[in-house]
Write an enzyme that holds these catalytic residues in place. Structure first.
Site, PDB file in Angstrom:
ATOM      1  N   PHE A  58     -24.836  19.614  -2.608  1.00 25.59           N
ATOM      2  CA  PHE A  58     -25.345  19.574  -1.237  1.00 25.59           C
ATOM      3  C   PHE A  58     -26.651  18.771  -1.143  1.00 25.59           C
ATOM      4  CE2 PHE A  58     -28.246  22.471   1.381  1.00 25.59           C
ATOM      5  CZ  PHE A  58     -28.144  21.706   2.533  1.00 25.59           C
ATOM      6  N   ILE A  59     -27.701  19.215  -1.813  1.00 25.66           N
ATOM      7  CA  ILE A  59     -28.999  18.540  -1.693  1.00 25.66           C
ATOM      8  C   ILE A  59     -28.957  17.180  -2.400  1.00 25.66           C
ATOM      9  CG2 ILE A  59     -31.457  18.681  -2.274  1.00 25.66           C
ATOM     10  CD1 ILE A  59     -31.178  21.774  -2.058  1.00 25.66           C
TER      11      ILE A  59
ATOM     12  N   LYS B  95     -35.983  29.786 -12.824  1.00 25.12           N
ATOM     13  CA  LYS B  95     -36.724  28.724 -12.133  1.00 25.12           C
ATOM     14  C   LYS B  95     -38.198  28.766 -12.546  1.00 25.12           C
ATOM     15  CE  LYS B  95     -33.525  26.732  -9.556  1.00 25.12           C
ATOM     16  NZ  LYS B  95     -33.103  25.341  -9.851  1.00 25.12           N
TER      17      LYS B  95
ATOM     18  N   ARG C 176     -36.173  34.941   6.345  1.00 26.59           N
ATOM     19  CA  ARG C 176     -36.123  33.781   5.463  1.00 26.59           C
ATOM     20  C   ARG C 176     -36.766  32.595   6.170  1.00 26.59           C
ATOM     21  NH1 ARG C 176     -34.971  37.309   2.554  1.00 26.59           N
ATOM     22  NH2 ARG C 176     -33.316  37.439   0.989  1.00 26.59           N
TER      23      ARG C 176
ATOM     24  N   VAL D 114     -26.530  31.355   3.808  1.00 23.68           N
ATOM     25  CA  VAL D 114     -26.099  32.149   4.963  1.00 23.68           C
ATOM     26  C   VAL D 114     -25.810  31.265   6.182  1.00 23.68           C
ATOM     27  CG1 VAL D 114     -28.494  32.646   5.692  1.00 23.68           C
ATOM     28  CG2 VAL D 114     -26.660  34.182   6.360  1.00 23.68           C
TER      29      VAL D 114
ATOM     30  N   TYR E 128     -32.065  34.390 -11.629  1.00 17.87           N
ATOM     31  CA  TYR E 128     -32.145  33.035 -11.076  1.00 17.87           C
ATOM     32  C   TYR E 128     -33.619  32.631 -10.880  1.00 17.87           C
ATOM     33  CZ  TYR E 128     -31.815  29.424  -7.424  1.00 17.87           C
ATOM     34  OH  TYR E 128     -31.963  28.282  -6.685  1.00 17.87           O
TER      35      TYR E 128
ATOM     36  N   SER F 263     -37.277  23.775  -8.090  1.00 13.03           N
ATOM     37  CA  SER F 263     -37.589  25.171  -8.379  1.00 13.03           C
ATOM     38  C   SER F 263     -37.123  25.947  -7.157  1.00 13.03           C
ATOM     39  CB  SER F 263     -39.083  25.346  -8.655  1.00 13.03           C
ATOM     40  OG  SER F 263     -39.350  26.706  -8.966  1.00 13.03           O
TER      41      SER F 263
ATOM     42  N   ASN G 194     -35.105  28.446   1.842  1.00  8.61           N
ATOM     43  CA  ASN G 194     -33.654  28.447   2.094  1.00  8.61           C
ATOM     44  C   ASN G 194     -33.223  27.154   2.783  1.00  8.61           C
ATOM     45  OD1 ASN G 194     -34.522  31.296   1.717  1.00  8.61           O
ATOM     46  ND2 ASN G 194     -32.334  31.650   1.959  1.00  8.61           N
TER      47      ASN G 194
HETATM   48  P1  NAD Z   1     -25.117  22.767  -5.130  1.00  7.17           P
HETATM   49  O1  NAD Z   1     -24.329  23.822  -5.828  1.00  7.17           O
HETATM   50  O2  NAD Z   1     -24.514  22.102  -3.943  1.00  7.17           O
HETATM   51  O3  NAD Z   1     -25.568  21.650  -6.155  1.00  7.17           O
HETATM   52  C1  NAD Z   1     -25.718  21.861  -7.540  1.00  7.17           C
HETATM   53  C2  NAD Z   1     -25.005  20.739  -8.258  1.00  7.17           C
HETATM   54  O4  NAD Z   1     -25.172  20.942  -9.666  1.00  7.17           O
HETATM   55  C3  NAD Z   1     -23.499  20.718  -7.986  1.00  7.17           C
HETATM   56  O5  NAD Z   1     -23.081  19.406  -7.710  1.00  7.17           O
HETATM   57  C4  NAD Z   1     -22.879  21.221  -9.291  1.00  7.17           C
HETATM   58  O6  NAD Z   1     -21.572  20.723  -9.514  1.00  7.17           O
HETATM   59  C5  NAD Z   1     -23.910  20.760 -10.301  1.00  7.17           C
HETATM   60  N1  NAD Z   1     -23.911  21.561 -11.527  1.00  7.17           N
HETATM   61  C6  NAD Z   1     -23.887  22.923 -11.637  1.00  7.17           C
HETATM   62  N2  NAD Z   1     -23.878  23.269 -12.929  1.00  7.17           N
HETATM   63  C7  NAD Z   1     -23.898  22.118 -13.656  1.00  7.17           C
HETATM   64  C8  NAD Z   1     -23.892  21.831 -15.045  1.00  7.17           C
HETATM   65  N3  NAD Z   1     -23.846  22.787 -15.977  1.00  7.17           N
HETATM   66  N4  NAD Z   1     -23.928  20.526 -15.429  1.00  7.17           N
HETATM   67  C9  NAD Z   1     -23.952  19.521 -14.498  1.00  7.17           C
HETATM   68  N5  NAD Z   1     -23.946  19.748 -13.180  1.00  7.17           N
HETATM   69  C10 NAD Z   1     -23.930  21.030 -12.758  1.00  7.17           C
HETATM   70  O7  NAD Z   1     -26.511  23.443  -4.737  1.00  7.17           O
HETATM   71  P2  NAD Z   1     -27.749  22.863  -3.929  1.00  7.17           P
HETATM   72  O8  NAD Z   1     -28.011  23.815  -2.825  1.00  7.17           O
HETATM   73  O9  NAD Z   1     -27.585  21.422  -3.651  1.00  7.17           O
HETATM   74  O10 NAD Z   1     -28.925  23.087  -4.996  1.00  7.17           O
HETATM   75  C11 NAD Z   1     -29.575  22.008  -5.679  1.00  7.17           C
HETATM   76  C12 NAD Z   1     -30.775  22.567  -6.435  1.00  7.17           C
HETATM   77  O11 NAD Z   1     -31.709  23.143  -5.522  1.00  7.17           O
HETATM   78  C13 NAD Z   1     -30.447  23.664  -7.432  1.00  7.17           C
HETATM   79  O12 NAD Z   1     -31.267  23.506  -8.563  1.00  7.17           O
HETATM   80  C14 NAD Z   1     -30.813  24.942  -6.704  1.00  7.17           C
HETATM   81  O13 NAD Z   1     -31.107  25.984  -7.588  1.00  7.17           O
HETATM   82  C15 NAD Z   1     -32.008  24.473  -5.931  1.00  7.17           C
HETATM   83  N6  NAD Z   1     -32.313  25.295  -4.756  1.00  7.17           N
HETATM   84  C16 NAD Z   1     -31.448  25.335  -3.700  1.00  7.17           C
HETATM   85  C17 NAD Z   1     -31.775  26.095  -2.594  1.00  7.17           C
HETATM   86  C18 NAD Z   1     -30.875  26.187  -1.392  1.00  7.17           C
HETATM   87  O14 NAD Z   1     -31.243  26.917  -0.445  1.00  7.17           O
HETATM   88  N7  NAD Z   1     -29.742  25.473  -1.353  1.00  7.17           N
HETATM   89  C19 NAD Z   1     -32.979  26.804  -2.563  1.00  7.17           C
HETATM   90  C20 NAD Z   1     -33.816  26.769  -3.667  1.00  7.17           C
HETATM   91  C21 NAD Z   1     -33.485  25.984  -4.744  1.00  7.17           C
HETATM   92  C1  UD1 Z   2     -31.398  31.299  -1.246  1.00  7.52           C
HETATM   93  C2  UD1 Z   2     -30.732  30.223  -2.083  1.00  7.52           C
HETATM   94  C3  UD1 Z   2     -31.309  30.150  -3.437  1.00  7.52           C
HETATM   95  C4  UD1 Z   2     -32.783  29.935  -3.293  1.00  7.52           C
HETATM   96  C5  UD1 Z   2     -33.411  31.049  -2.450  1.00  7.52           C
HETATM   97  C6  UD1 Z   2     -34.854  30.731  -2.159  1.00  7.52           C
HETATM   98  C7  UD1 Z   2     -28.483  29.832  -1.317  1.00  7.52           C
HETATM   99  C8  UD1 Z   2     -27.053  30.116  -1.546  1.00  7.52           C
HETATM  100  N1  UD1 Z   2     -29.318  30.457  -2.153  1.00  7.52           N
HETATM  101  O1  UD1 Z   2     -31.143  32.640  -1.693  1.00  7.52           O
HETATM  102  O2  UD1 Z   2     -30.748  29.057  -4.160  1.00  7.52           O
HETATM  103  O3  UD1 Z   2     -33.392  29.875  -4.518  1.00  7.52           O
HETATM  104  O4  UD1 Z   2     -32.764  31.074  -1.185  1.00  7.52           O
HETATM  105  O5  UD1 Z   2     -35.420  31.782  -1.434  1.00  7.52           O
HETATM  106  O6  UD1 Z   2     -28.861  29.080  -0.444  1.00  7.52           O
HETATM  107  N2  UD1 Z   2     -26.722  37.096   4.223  1.00  7.52           N
HETATM  108  C9  UD1 Z   2     -25.977  37.883   5.101  1.00  7.52           C
HETATM  109  N3  UD1 Z   2     -24.661  37.617   5.243  1.00  7.52           N
HETATM  110  C10 UD1 Z   2     -24.021  36.604   4.558  1.00  7.52           C
HETATM  111  C11 UD1 Z   2     -24.798  35.821   3.664  1.00  7.52           C
HETATM  112  C12 UD1 Z   2     -26.136  36.102   3.516  1.00  7.52           C
HETATM  113  O7  UD1 Z   2     -26.503  38.808   5.725  1.00  7.52           O
HETATM  114  O8  UD1 Z   2     -22.806  36.404   4.762  1.00  7.52           O
HETATM  115  C13 UD1 Z   2     -28.165  37.376   4.106  1.00  7.52           C
HETATM  116  C14 UD1 Z   2     -28.585  37.697   2.678  1.00  7.52           C
HETATM  117  O9  UD1 Z   2     -28.420  39.075   2.409  1.00  7.52           O
HETATM  118  C15 UD1 Z   2     -30.052  37.254   2.712  1.00  7.52           C
HETATM  119  C16 UD1 Z   2     -30.064  36.069   3.679  1.00  7.52           C
HETATM  120  O10 UD1 Z   2     -28.864  36.183   4.445  1.00  7.52           O
HETATM  121  O11 UD1 Z   2     -30.860  38.252   3.240  1.00  7.52           O
HETATM  122  C17 UD1 Z   2     -30.100  34.736   2.961  1.00  7.52           C
HETATM  123  O12 UD1 Z   2     -29.073  34.760   1.970  1.00  7.52           O
HETATM  124  P1  UD1 Z   2     -28.644  33.433   1.154  1.00  7.52           P
HETATM  125  O13 UD1 Z   2     -28.392  32.330   2.111  1.00  7.52           O
HETATM  126  O14 UD1 Z   2     -27.567  33.805   0.213  1.00  7.52           O
HETATM  127  O15 UD1 Z   2     -29.973  33.024   0.404  1.00  7.52           O
HETATM  128  P2  UD1 Z   2     -30.963  33.800  -0.597  1.00  7.52           P
HETATM  129  O16 UD1 Z   2     -30.323  34.926  -1.268  1.00  7.52           O
HETATM  130  O17 UD1 Z   2     -32.204  34.009   0.179  1.00  7.52           O
END
Ligand code: NAD
Ligand code: UD1
Length: 314
Positions: free
Chosen positions: A12-13, A143, A207, A183, A139, A114, A168
């Site tokens: 995604f990112i 980080k 969040r 979410v 997790y 992170s 988030n």
């Molecule tokens: P994502 O799952 O869409 O992206 C992660 C990517 O890493 C995927 O393309 C996946 O295929 C790849 N990957 C997973 N395991 C791997 C491995 N062993 N070897 C090679 N590739 C691998 O998730 P995202 O939301 O894009 O997250 C990107 C980064 O940002 C992650 O490090 C995540 O922890 C961090 N992050 C995301 C959020 C969020 O809200 N989405 C918040 C805080 C931190």
């Molecule tokens: C998210 C990130 C994580 C990141 C963290 C930073 C995702 C998947 N995870 O975790 O990578 O490090 O923020 O703070 O983006 N919820 C519901 N119903 C649902 C899904 C979620 O009520 O169907 C609630 C959860 O209980 C939570 C909130 O929504 O309170 C956010 O949940 P989620 O999007 O999974 O993110 P985090 O657990 O905060």
């Protein structure tokens, strides 16, 4: 024209970051095992090395000749970390050390993801970078471990780095079908399809929802700010939203009346989480983030346009 490695570039990112780098004329190499990322997310012109970010030989090869590395590959789910502690640790901390080790030879700068999960439950809101981290999930602990190893990489091996504590993140291309997705993508996917949503607990947990464009800007700024002092920055808006309010806002973006069910609270759930963006605004040059409602409308438009991920269950 610079060459950048993005680990997790099919995710995604990572795919949004790849678009931004290509748009400014840089070249992009992606390392991804496609476990949650999609080949469809890979943009024309990007090279893909398919494999594991914790494989030292592969990561060394991926690092050859690059001007910088954006390290995003991880198992990005708090919940999966609770279930598969050791397996997620191998990727989430092991992968970061593998990247830093491979960056050592050429002192390649590393900007890495992170998370706000490093903070755990904090008494004072908004959370600043000066807060003492107390992760409540494996997790978050991995980080935090990544940040500590980045510090060692700078101090001992001269590797410049910058850690970005994303709160988030949301936006188009976040898979609405995966139960481990954020979410917002889950709520948008379900409400746009006329299905009910489940709130874990009472929904009063807050969040800080950051649009992905802000995260991309932070990563680009983080690459410029990378240094052997290994700085870390919040990537957040400073605006708290409860999950209940979010459900109403998503319903408005979808133009439907919300059908909300409540389930049990999640284990290890953080109650309140929103960050202070002042340091990243000052040091990374970030402007104010797009308002939540506008970002939600973009996600819904993407879903209705027939997103590639919307038909895929992973
Ligand atoms: P994502 O799952 O869409 O992206 C992660 C990517 O890493 C995927 O393309 C996946 O295929 C790849 N990957 C997973 N395991 C791997 C491995 N062993 N070897 C090679 N590739 C691998 O998730 P995202 O939301 O894009 O997250 C990107 C980064 O940002 C992650 O490090 C995540 O922890 C961090 N992050 C995301 C959020 C969020 O809200 N989405 C918040 C805080 C931190
Ligand atoms: C998210 C990130 C994580 C990141 C963290 C930073 C995702 C998947 N995870 O975790 O990578 O490090 O923020 O703070 O983006 N919820 C519901 N119903 C649902 C899904 C979620 O009520 O169907 C609630 C959860 O209980 C939570 C909130 O929504 O309170 C956010 O949940 P989620 O999007 O999974 O993110 P985090 O657990 O905060």
């Amino acid at each position: 024209m610079a060459l950048y490695l993005i680990t997790g570039g099919c995710g995604f990112i990572g795919s949004h970051l790849a678009s931004a780098l290509l748009a400014r004329g840089d070249r992009v190499r992606v390392l991804d095992d496609l476990s949650t990322g999609l080949r469809d997310n890979l943009l024309p012109g990007c090279d893909l090395l398919e494999g594991d970010v914790a494989d030292p030989a592969l990561v060394r090869r991926a690092m050859e000749g690059v001007d910088g590395c954006f390290h995003l590959a991880a198992i990005a789910s708090v919940e999966l970390g609770l279930r598969d502690w050791l397996g997620t640790h191998r990727v989430n901390l092991g992968g970061t050390i593998t990247v830093l080790d491979a960056a050592r030879a050429g002192r390649v700068p590393v900007a890495y993801a992170s998370s706000a999960a490093v903070y755990g439950e904090q008494a004072r809101m908004p959370i600043t970078e000066a807060a003492v981290p107390r992760p409540l999930s494996s997790y978050g602990a991995d980080k935090l471990g990544s940040e500590q190893h980045a510090r060692v990489a700078g101090a001992v091996h001269g590797v410049p780095s910058c850690g970005l504590r994303f709160f988030n993140v949301f936006g188009p291309r976040q898979d609405p079908r995966s139960p481990y997705s954020g979410v917002i993508s889950i709520f948008c996917g379900r409400m746009a399809a006329g299905e009910p949503v489940t709130i874990h607990g009472d929904g009063r947990q807050t969040r800080d929802f950051v649009p992905v464009a802000q995260v991309v800007a932070a990563l680009l700024g983080g690459m410029r700010a990378a240094s052997v002092a290994a700085p870390v920055f919040n990537v957040c808006t400073g605006r708290p939203t409860s999950v209940l309010d979010l459900a109403q806002a998503v319903a408005a973006a979808c133009g439907v009346a919300p059908d909300i069910r409540h389930g049990p609270p999640r284990a290890g759930e953080i109650r309140e989480s929103f960050g202070d963006p002042a340091l990243s605004e000052r040091e990374l040059g970030l402007g104010a983030a797009q308002p939540l409602a506008e970002g939600l409308r973009e996600v819904v438009a993407w879903l209705r346009a027939g997103s590639p991920a919307a038909g895929v269950s992973r």
